[in-house]
Design a protein around this motif. Structure first.
Motif, short mmCIF file in Angstrom:
data_model
loop_
_atom_site.label_atom_id
_atom_site.label_comp_id
_atom_site.label_asym_id
_atom_site.label_seq_id
_atom_site.Cartn_x
_atom_site.Cartn_y
_atom_site.Cartn_z
N THR A 1 0.85 -1.19 0.00
CA THR A 1 0.00 0.00 0.00
C THR A 1 0.88 1.23 0.00
OG1 THR A 1 -1.95 1.04 1.00
CG2 THR A 1 -0.23 0.37 2.50
N ALA A 2 0.27 2.37 -0.26
CA ALA A 2 0.88 3.67 -0.06
C ALA A 2 -0.12 4.53 0.69
CB ALA A 2 1.24 4.33 -1.39
N ASP B 1 -2.69 15.90 -2.64
CA ASP B 1 -2.17 16.99 -3.47
C ASP B 1 -0.67 16.88 -3.68
OD1 ASP B 1 -4.71 18.17 -3.65
OD2 ASP B 1 -4.43 19.15 -1.71
N SER B 2 0.07 16.63 -2.62
CA SER B 2 1.53 16.64 -2.72
C SER B 2 2.12 15.33 -3.22
CB SER B 2 2.14 16.95 -1.34
OG SER B 2 1.91 15.85 -0.45
N ARG B 3 1.38 14.25 -3.06
CA ARG B 3 1.85 12.88 -3.33
C ARG B 3 2.93 12.41 -2.35
NH1 ARG B 3 2.22 14.26 -9.06
NH2 ARG B 3 0.38 13.50 -10.21
N ARG B 4 3.26 13.22 -1.35
CA ARG B 4 4.21 12.76 -0.33
C ARG B 4 3.59 11.59 0.41
NH1 ARG B 4 7.95 16.92 1.03
NH2 ARG B 4 8.23 16.02 3.09
N GLY B 5 4.39 10.54 0.65
CA GLY B 5 3.76 9.41 1.29
C GLY B 5 4.72 8.34 1.76
N ARG C 1 4.69 7.56 -5.94
CA ARG C 1 4.90 6.76 -7.15
C ARG C 1 6.34 6.27 -7.23
NH1 ARG C 1 2.90 10.88 -11.67
NH2 ARG C 1 4.38 12.13 -10.43
N THR C 2 7.28 7.11 -6.84
CA THR C 2 8.67 6.68 -6.77
C THR C 2 8.84 5.58 -5.74
OG1 THR C 2 9.38 8.92 -7.38
CG2 THR C 2 11.04 7.48 -6.38
N GLY C 3 8.08 5.68 -4.64
CA GLY C 3 8.14 4.64 -3.61
C GLY C 3 7.59 3.31 -4.08
N SER D 1 -3.03 2.44 -13.66
CA SER D 1 -2.90 3.67 -12.85
C SER D 1 -2.23 3.40 -11.51
CB SER D 1 -4.28 4.27 -12.58
OG SER D 1 -4.94 4.60 -13.78
N HIS D 2 -2.44 2.21 -10.95
CA HIS D 2 -1.90 1.91 -9.64
C HIS D 2 -0.95 0.71 -9.64
CE1 HIS D 2 -4.57 4.87 -7.94
NE2 HIS D 2 -5.62 4.27 -8.47
N GLY D 3 -0.79 0.06 -10.81
CA GLY D 3 0.08 -1.11 -10.89
C GLY D 3 1.12 -1.02 -12.00
N TRP D 4 1.37 0.21 -12.49
CA TRP D 4 2.37 0.40 -13.53
C TRP D 4 3.75 -0.11 -13.10
CZ3 TRP D 4 1.65 3.74 -9.67
CH2 TRP D 4 2.76 4.35 -9.13
N TRP D 5 4.06 -0.05 -11.81
CA TRP D 5 5.37 -0.38 -11.27
C TRP D 5 5.67 -1.88 -11.35
CZ3 TRP D 5 4.66 -3.75 -7.25
CH2 TRP D 5 3.38 -3.76 -6.66
#
Length: 696
Positions: free
Chosen positions: A192-193, A198-202, A269-271, A524-528
């Motif tokens: 999970t994330a 807004d910031s995408r910080r996570g 997303r980087t995470g 959208s959520h499994g590109w990685w």
């Protein structure tokens, strides 16, 4: 206080605190109360974290124990597939018994690497006698007042909406990924994330070991922006894992939890990408030296009406109309694949089909559901074992020896039974001998269901799944059969990985704009997942005109479906019946487009832009290559056109000079003047645009 440095990692021992800090993340263990905190240089923090496991009399939790220590001998250098760093153990010793039972000694084992903003942690629990546990949580935290999570980023970040990413356990029953707000409660599977809308910080959490447990991650809060409870644990079981029984138990003197990844990132997303690569470092994807799979699959085109005519007509159509125009992988290969109902062909026709495909310079593919029994009679003899075994002998059962309820209409096969595995080997040997070079393996979640297994040493569904998948991989190993054989997973758990070259990113998706949106929800959520867990994300049947069970698509719908498949990663298997002239026309025009085919041959998944919420898909995706920035924009409304104003910053485009924007499908070009930071895109109903952006 003792302070030690090892590379970039600093170890600080104080009387009641033990800290390991690599400059990106500090893991601080409180040796007075059994909690720990993770604090990142970015300002993000997880506070009040503990570990726990289920015991016969309740829960054993590190904060319930009286003694907490770090033995000097437990601190040591590591150099593994992820990198170099330090490992250490915090040991928690009980001060008393519960109801006369001895409590296990709990040991939190950590790994921290040079320069990486994440930590790996597992829980080991040891007793003097053999014992069992059905749940182990290396990461848990709860607070009734306030939040256990800070994202950093100052006051603005503290006010933004907090979201939790839902990652499905598998891709069955048209399940969707999701992004859901706090307040609320989310149980995600394996990863999970938790991030700012807004910031995408996570913060990203997930398991990087998948040999025994199914891992659940529960996140919940009562007030906006406040995460009150968090738990990453092995032992999840229920509707989403397709289980009707509790998770199997670990049994031994020492039992060990999943190994959990915990990292904080300025962009979640980087995470997620880092999480995927950490999994791939520990268990690499199954190697594939060939190109992106191009070709055709029969299911959406004709479903149960499959016959020799449609198969060989497709093969001839590809040879005569498409392959010379660029529809093929980098290695020049095109696959022509049977799906279900291939075994209904009359005697001799399967051999003729394979012969025709190979004569056309293509490779034939086949379909198999190795872990599911579709028969209605459990007393039916097992093929190849007539007079010895019936299917009831090899089906998964509960503790009372009753068959488990069906899933998708089929019974689960017990993969711990040697006859079940030999049945799989026999069928795969048959595929190899007939000349096939691709297999679509379907309904694999059946193999990971919890039950009472024939082999008592197999205690969980994940252990059984490994047996089945290892059997498939080894039976089709190139060094054994003398040629490459592509293994594609259709319906399957996301983890464990490492046994196949591609996996379908979603459940069935055909050609309507709703199918495109559904499949892109998974991207959208499994590109990685692409090129990490599996070499390819499979976007399923790329229907340009019409599937057997749906209406004709509009031209915009069909091209949107193709665009979505190209950006997915990709396994580009078409799904039309080319005896229909409109399907043939679209294929001739679209599947020979040089720029589109070249992009598809990259086999790279675009990254989502925007901020999709709920179970919706993102509608903008991006990728940077040597040829510039690629942007795919979608309109999921089949009835109305839209105008979208895209931020270049949001698209990851930092260049400030004039930019040339080419619409790949139409050929139109526009210029974004120097200093302008917005791009206007107009989309007709159900339309997708594929844009290439370069310096002007």
């Amino acid at each position: 206080m003792v302070r030690v440095k090892a590379g970039s990692i600093q170890v600080v021992r104080e009387s009641a605190r033990f800290t390991v800090d690599n400059g990106q993340i500090a893991v601080v263990s409180d040796l007075a109360d059994g909690t720990l905190a993770m604090r990142w240089r970015s300002g993000a923090a997880l506070e009040g974290v503990f570990s726990e496991c289920a015991i016969p009399s309740g829960i054993a939790r590190t904060t319930h124990y009286g003694a907490h220590r770090v033995d000097e001998a437990s601190i040591g250098d590591i150099d593994d597939a992820i990198g170099r760093g330090i490992a250490w153990t915090v040991e928690h010793t009980p001060a008393e018994r519960i109801d006369g039972d001895a409590l296990p000694v709990l040991r939190q084992r950590f790994r921290l690497y040079d320069g990486l903003p994440y930590c790996l942690v597992e829980l080991e629990a040891a007793c003097e006698a053999v014992w069992e546990t059905g749940e182990m949580a290396p990461i848990a935290a709860l607070r009734n007042d306030g939040s256990i999570l800070s994202l950093g980023g100052g006051e603005a970040s503290s006010r933004e909406e907090l979201r939790v990413l839902f990652v499905p356990y598998d891709n069955d029953k048209w399940v969707r990924y999701g992004s859901y707000p706090i307040p609320g409660s989310v149980e995600s599977y394996e990863a999970t994330a938790i991030y700012g809308a807004d910031s995408r910080r996570g913060v990203v959490l997930g398991s990087v070991r998948h040999d025994f447990w199914k891992t659940g991650i529960q996140a919940e809060g009562t007030f906006a922006g406040e995460l009150a409870r968090l738990r990453a644990f092995g032992g999840v079981s229920g509707l989403h894992t397709r289980d009707t029984l509790p998770h199997g138990t670990a049994k031994g003197l020492v039992n060990v939890s999943p190994l959990v990844f915990v990292g904080a990132y300025d962009d979640y997303r980087t995470g997620m990408e880092a999480f995927g690569l950490a999994n791939a470092a520990l268990v690499p994807a199954l190697p594939w030296d060939g190109g992106v799979p191009f070709g055709w699959n029969s299911w959406s085109a004709v479903m149960s009406k499959l016959d020799l005519d449609v198969y060989v007509h497709t093969s001839d159509f590809f040879r005569n109309e498409l392959q010379g125009g660029g529809f093929h992988g980098d290695d020049g290969v095109v696959y022509v694949n049977f799906d279900a109902f291939w075994n209904h062909l009359p005697a001799g026709e399967l051999e003729e089909a394979v012969r025709r495909v190979k004569a056309n310079g293509q490779k034939p593919g086949i379909y198999f559901s190795p872990f599911a029994y579709w028969g209605k009679d459990p007393e039916r003899p097992v093929e190849g074992f007539e007079g010895q075994y019936v299917y009831r002998d090899i089906l998964l059962k509960d503790d009372a020896s009753r068959l488990l309820p069906t899933l998708d209409g089929a019974h689960a096969i017990d993969l711990s039974h040697p006859v079940a595995l030999e049945r799989i080997r026999n069928e795969l040997r048959n595929f190899v001998e007939r000349g096939f070079e691709y297999v679509k393996a379907d309904f694999l979640s059946h193999g990971a269901m919890e039950g009472r297994h024939h082999n008592p040493e197999i205690r969980t569904g994940v252990q059984a799944y490994h047996l089945g998948m290892r059997t498939i991989r080894d039976a089709l190993a190139p060094e054994k059969i003398g040629r490459p054989f592509l293994i594609n997973l259709s319906i399957a758990p996301l983890f464990p990985h490492g046994y196949a070259h591609s996996r379908r990113v979603s459940c069935d998706a055909f050609g309507l704009i709703g199918d495109t949106e559904y499949m892109l929800n998974a991207v959208s959520h499994g590109w990685w997942i692409n090129d990490a867990l599996y070499r390819f994300n499979d976007p399923d049947h790329t229907v340009l005109y019409k599937s057997e069970n749906q209406r004709e698509t509009t031209e915009q719908e069909g091209r949107s479906r193709l665009t979505a498949s190209v950006i997915a990663g990709t396994s580009l298997l078409l799904g039309d019946d080319y005896r229909q002239e409109e399907a043939a026309r679209r294929a001739r025009e679209w599947m020979t487009h040089p720029d589109v085919m070249k992009l598809a041959r990259l086999g790279r998944t675009f990254r989502p832009a925007g901020r999709p919420s709920g179970s919706k898909a993102a509608d903008v995706f991006t990728l940077r290559t040597d040829e510039g920035h690629w942007v795919a924009a979608f309109n999921y409304d089949p009835n109305a056109g839209i105008r979208k104003e895209l931020s270049l910053e949001e698209l990851g485009i930092s260049e400030t000079g004039a930019l040339s924007v080419a619409d790949v499908w139409s050929g139109a070009e526009q210029v974004v003047e120097a200093g302008a930071r917005r791009l206007l895109v107009e989309l007709e109903p159900a339309e997708a645009k594929l844009l290439r952006i370069r310096n002007h």
